[in-house]
Design a protein around this motif. Structure first.
Motif, short mmCIF file in Angstrom:
data_model
loop_
_atom_site.label_atom_id
_atom_site.label_comp_id
_atom_site.label_asym_id
_atom_site.label_seq_id
_atom_site.Cartn_x
_atom_site.Cartn_y
_atom_site.Cartn_z
N ARG A 277 0.84 -1.20 0.00
CA ARG A 277 0.00 0.00 0.00
C ARG A 277 0.88 1.25 0.00
O ARG A 277 1.91 1.30 0.67
N ASP B 154 -3.43 0.86 -3.29
CA ASP B 154 -3.33 -0.31 -2.43
C ASP B 154 -3.64 -1.58 -3.21
O ASP B 154 -3.81 -1.56 -4.43
N THR C 23 2.97 7.41 3.18
CA THR C 23 2.76 6.23 4.03
C THR C 23 2.96 4.98 3.17
O THR C 23 2.37 4.87 2.10
N ASP D 57 3.22 0.59 3.27
CA ASP D 57 3.08 -0.71 3.94
C ASP D 57 3.71 -1.75 3.04
O ASP D 57 3.32 -1.87 1.86
N SER E 221 6.23 -7.45 8.69
CA SER E 221 5.38 -6.38 8.17
C SER E 221 5.99 -5.04 8.58
O SER E 221 6.24 -4.79 9.77
N TRP E 222 6.18 -4.17 7.60
CA TRP E 222 6.80 -2.86 7.82
C TRP E 222 5.75 -1.78 7.53
O TRP E 222 5.06 -1.84 6.51
N HIS E 223 5.67 -0.79 8.39
CA HIS E 223 4.75 0.34 8.20
C HIS E 223 5.55 1.62 8.39
O HIS E 223 6.09 1.87 9.47
N THR F 71 7.30 1.10 11.90
CA THR F 71 6.86 -0.01 12.73
C THR F 71 7.20 -1.32 12.02
O THR F 71 6.80 -1.51 10.86
#
Length: 882
Positions: A5, A21, A74, A76, A83-85, A99
């Protein structure tokens, strides 16, 4: 690495949040027209990873005209089974938060995690550059750069070599490198990096060449001396012979003879020109007399023609007058039929008017209701418009003057800081009750004062101290501060503000009022395009028309038409046919009257012209003029014949003399005389030069110099051969060691070469592409063709650049490194066949990597096997969610 995303906000054209996304783990085709935002999304991904969140050098991310924007990105994605944010903001709200599963990082720590993951560096200062991009710079292809791969490989070289070493292990020993370095060091003592001699080796080679060149020059001078001796003897013989024969005197006699003959021809040409002018004058007179004769003779012929035309005009007039009765009868019948059809149309229209009035009333009622509603909205918008205008007037201020005010304040602040640094500092700490006076101002307790100008310190019971700060800089600073303070006050007074902050607030308020004014004006135009007054007039007119229509309907009764009355269309069609028949009859009548008038005018004109010609032909003076013209023409013909015979004889005489050849003879003899005299002078000058030169050379001792130089050359050759043998030995040894080292390098490159050959076989069967020791694609071989990638066409270089990047991606994936391929409008220069092959390659690579392909030509990728995603459609859905 798999990007799931992407969201951007307040970034270039994406002022509102835009989300991309549900990205596929393989191939993703994203398209849109030019300026739809494709390159902006690619720039957003690069900024999220490459740019420091705290940098101020990313103004290109800011939406145009929005100085308060905070571009936010942003992302994702998945990497290393986690999982990276990532959320990163720039400019007005600088922030970076990352994160990873449940672990959180922020600011510099978050950015270092990203750099460690993908293999790139951050710029120490300013915007990120290609040399910092590492692996992403190799796999993320910007628009128009697909063919340039060498620098991208160089910037990612350390990461690629690390991946190779993790696959095959360390295959090269440092001991071998040290030996090569030692040999190369000694080789460099004798050679430059390009393989040319240097130092003593170069000096001896240059001295040997200089000695050899001096010997060659001496040999050439000796040969020249001998040749000059032979040349001197021959020149003496030729000079004496020519001086005795004097050939230029015979040429001078021939020149004078040619000039005399040419003067005679010129006289003949002058006589010829005079008689040609006389002949031309006679021919002109003859032509004028002939024209007058033909004009007089033509009157009799014209009289016969006019007689025939007069008889014809009389007959045609009689025939036209005979048709008048029939034409009058036809038009009377057509008028009666038209009047009957017109009465039929009148009855049909009475019926139609009643129906139309009823429909008009319903339409006018609906129109009046719409205008009333629009008038109410327009009045509300007009009130809001006046409020916005009043706010704009109250806060109107010159933005340029405010900018100048801010600049003056900035200069004043800087000069104040500078003055504090260089001013004389006075500090005091007095006993309780003690008091001093500084410039007539009471001083007590403790404190500090910075002095920029001369001051007086009064100590009660002691006296007065004078304090004079020193230095030209202090005086200059004091003057600047005073001038800036005065300028600042004048600017604030001119703007009518008390502070810079107040001026900025008025600028912001004025801009906000202007925006509100423009928006309200657009709303007002939507309901009252030409103004409220016109809208009110339209509403009143609609009410008036409605009342009038109702009144007219009440005053009318539905007509009771007689039997046989048809509808308006049929009645009008019948009337149109009758009208057409009437028009045809009237046209026929007009045509007949026009023809009748024309025939009468033709007859009268023909009769007038016939009478005039009859009078001219019978005039006695006409016959007398004809006889006189015949006599004058005969005399001119006799003179013309005599002149033409004389001209022809003289022209033949001139041609036989050949004046052009005579001119050439004069020019030839003149040149011959000049050349013969000049050649004799040159011989005499050359004789003197050779005699002087031979005397000088004889005094130099050329042969003695030759023997000395030959001895020097032999000694230099012996020393040169010693260094030459050493240089060849070192060159051979370095070549052998380098070949061994390259064999080890090829073993290291084998995994990369395997992936490169896989893609290359799909695009160029039976072709090979080798990589150099720095892992850059270099030599390209196909059949008998051999060359570098840089020598290929633009489209082929773009294709080779893409397959090389995919091979690097396969290598990184095999070594366990994350990969993501981004292509912005690539392969635009590929022909149809090559593009088809590249689609197969991309589809194959998508089985191992996530690929984001951005394009403005979706029709070229319709058979790629994926569902295309239209940026324009996604933007419209976000703007209109309903």
């Amino acid at each position: 690495m798999k990007l799931r995303r992407l969201q951007v906000e307040q970034l270039r054209q994406f002022r509102q949040p835009f989300v991309l996304d549900s990205l596929e783990p393989g191939l993703n085709l994203i398209h849109g027209p030019n300026e739809s935002g494709k390159s902006t999304l690619v720039r957003a991904i690069r900024a999220a990873f490459f740019e420091r969140y705290r940098t101020s050098s990313v103004d290109d991310l800011r939406p145009w005209g929005d100085s308060a924007a905070a571009p936010t990105i942003t992302l994702d994605f998945e990497a290393r089974s986690q999982s990276w944010h990532l959320v990163k903001s720039f400019l007005q709200r600088k922030r970076c938060d990352l994160t990873i599963d449940s672990a959180s990082y922020s600011e510099d720590e978050a950015e270092e995690k990203l750099a460690e993951l993908l293999g790139f560096q951050f710029s120490a200062k300013g915007v990120s550059k290609p040399e910092h991009w590492g692996v992403p710079g190799l796999l993320w292809v910007e628009q128009g750069t697909g063919q340039n791969i060498e620098q991208a490989v160089e910037h990612a070289g350390d990461h690629l070599k690390s991946a190779l070493n993790s696959l095959v292990g360390e295959v090269a020993s440092t001991g071998g490198d040290e030996l090569i370095d030692q040999v190369r060091t000694r080789w460099r003592e004798l050679f430059t990096p390009t393989g040319k001699p240097r130092g003593d080796y170069q000096k001896l080679e240059r001295e040997r060449e200089e000695h050899q060149q001096a010997i060659d020059e001496l040999q050439a001078r000796i040969r020249k001396y001998q040749e000059q001796v032979d040349r001197l003897g021959k020149l003496k013989q030729d000079h004496e012979r020519i001086q005795h024969e004097r050939p230029w005197e015979e040429a001078e006699r021939q020149l004078e003879h040619a000039r005399e003959r040419f003067r005679q021809v010129e006289k003949l040409e002058q006589q010829q020109a005079q008689e040609k002018e006389t002949l031309a004058h006679l021919q002109s007179n003859r032509q004028l007399l002939r024209q007058n004769q033909e004009q007089l003779q033509s009157l009799s012929r014209k009289l016969d023609v006019r007689t025939a035309e007069l008889e014809k005009a009389r007959r045609e007039l009689e025939q036209t007058e005979a048709r008048s009765a029939s034409v009058a009868s036809n038009i009377e019948a057509a008028k009666a039929a038209y009047e009957a059809a017109a009465r039929q149309v009148e009855q049909a229209r009475l019926q139609e008017t009643w129906s139309r009035l009823e429909q008009d009333i319903r339409r006018l009622e609906q129109h009046n209701q719409t205008l009333t509603e629009n008038l109410k909205s327009a009045q509300q918008y007009q009130q809001a418009l006046e409020q916005a205008r009043e706010q704009a007037r109250e806060n109107r201020i010159d933005a340029a003057a405010v900018k100048a005010l801010k600049n003056t304040e900035h200069q004043w602040n800087e000069e104040s800081i500078r003055s504090q640094a260089i001013a004389t500092r006075l500090t005091w700490q007095l006993e309780p009750g003690a008091r001093l006076a500084l410039n007539d101002e009471a001083v007590e307790g403790e404190g500090e004062r910075q002095l920029l100008e001369s001051s007086r310190l009064v100590i009660p019971g002691v006296g007065t101290l004078g304090i004079t700060p020193g230095g030209e800089d202090l005086a200059s600073t004091r003057r600047k501060l005073a001038a800036l303070r005065q300028t600042l006050a004048e600017q604030m007074q001119a703007l009518g503000v008390e502070s810079v902050q107040q001026a900025e607030q008025r600028v912001a308020a004025h801009e906000s009022a202007e925006r509100t004014l423009q928006h309200t004006l657009e709303l007002l135009k939507s309901v009252a395009p030409v103004g409220i007054e016109q809208l009110l007039a339209d509403q009143k007119e609609a009410e008036s028309r409605l009342r009038k229509a109702k009144t007219e309907l009440q005053s009318r009764r539905a007509p009771e038409g007689p039997a046989g009355v048809t509808d308006v269309a049929s009645a009008e069609a019948g009337r149109a046919k009758a009208e057409a028949r009437l028009a045809e009859a009237e046209a026929e009548e007009r045509k007949h009257q026009t023809e009748l008038l024309t025939r009468r005018q033709s007859r009268d004109s023909a009769n007038s012209e016939w009478q005039q010609l009859q009078n001219e032909v019978q005039n006695p003076e006409h016959q007398k003029q004809l006889r006189k013209l015949a006599t004058e023409l005969a005399d001119i013909d006799r003179k013309q014949g005599s002149l033409e015979a004389g001209l022809q004889a003289r022209e033949q005489e001139i041609q036989q003399a050949h004046p052009t050849i005579l001119k050439q003879d004069i020019d030839r003899y003149q040149r011959s005389i000049s050349n013969l005299r000049q050649a004799q002078e040159d011989r005499q000058r050359e004789l003197r030069d050779i005699q002087v030169r031979l005397e000088a050379w004889g005094a130099e001792g050329l042969e003695e110099q030759f023997n000395e130089k030959a001895a020097d050359l032999e000694q230099c050759n012996r020393r040169y051969q010693e260094l030459h043998r050493r240089a060849r030995a070192l060159d051979l040894l370095l070549s052998l060691l380098t070949d061994k080292r390259q064999a080890l390098t090829r073993r290291l490159q084998a995994p990369l070469q395997k992936h490169l050959d896989h893609y290359l076989s799909l695009l160029f069967p039976q072709a090979t592409l080798e990589v150099d020791e720095h892992l850059r694609p270099g030599t390209f071989t196909r059949g008998a063709e051999l060359g570098q990638i840089a020598e290929l066409s633009f489209g082929a270089r773009e294709q080779m650049g893409l397959i090389s990047r995919l091979a690097y991606a396969d290598l990184l994936r095999e070594a366990g490194r994350p990969t993501l391929v981004i292509l912005d409008d690539t392969l635009v220069h590929s022909d149809t066949d090559r593009l088809e092959d590249m689609k197969r390659i991309l589809f194959d690579a998508a089985n191992r990597h996530q690929i984001l392909l951005f394009t403005c030509h979706p029709e070229k990728w319709s058979d790629l096997g994926v569902v295309p995603r239209d940026i324009q459609v996604m933007k419209e859905r976000l703007e209109n969610p309903g």
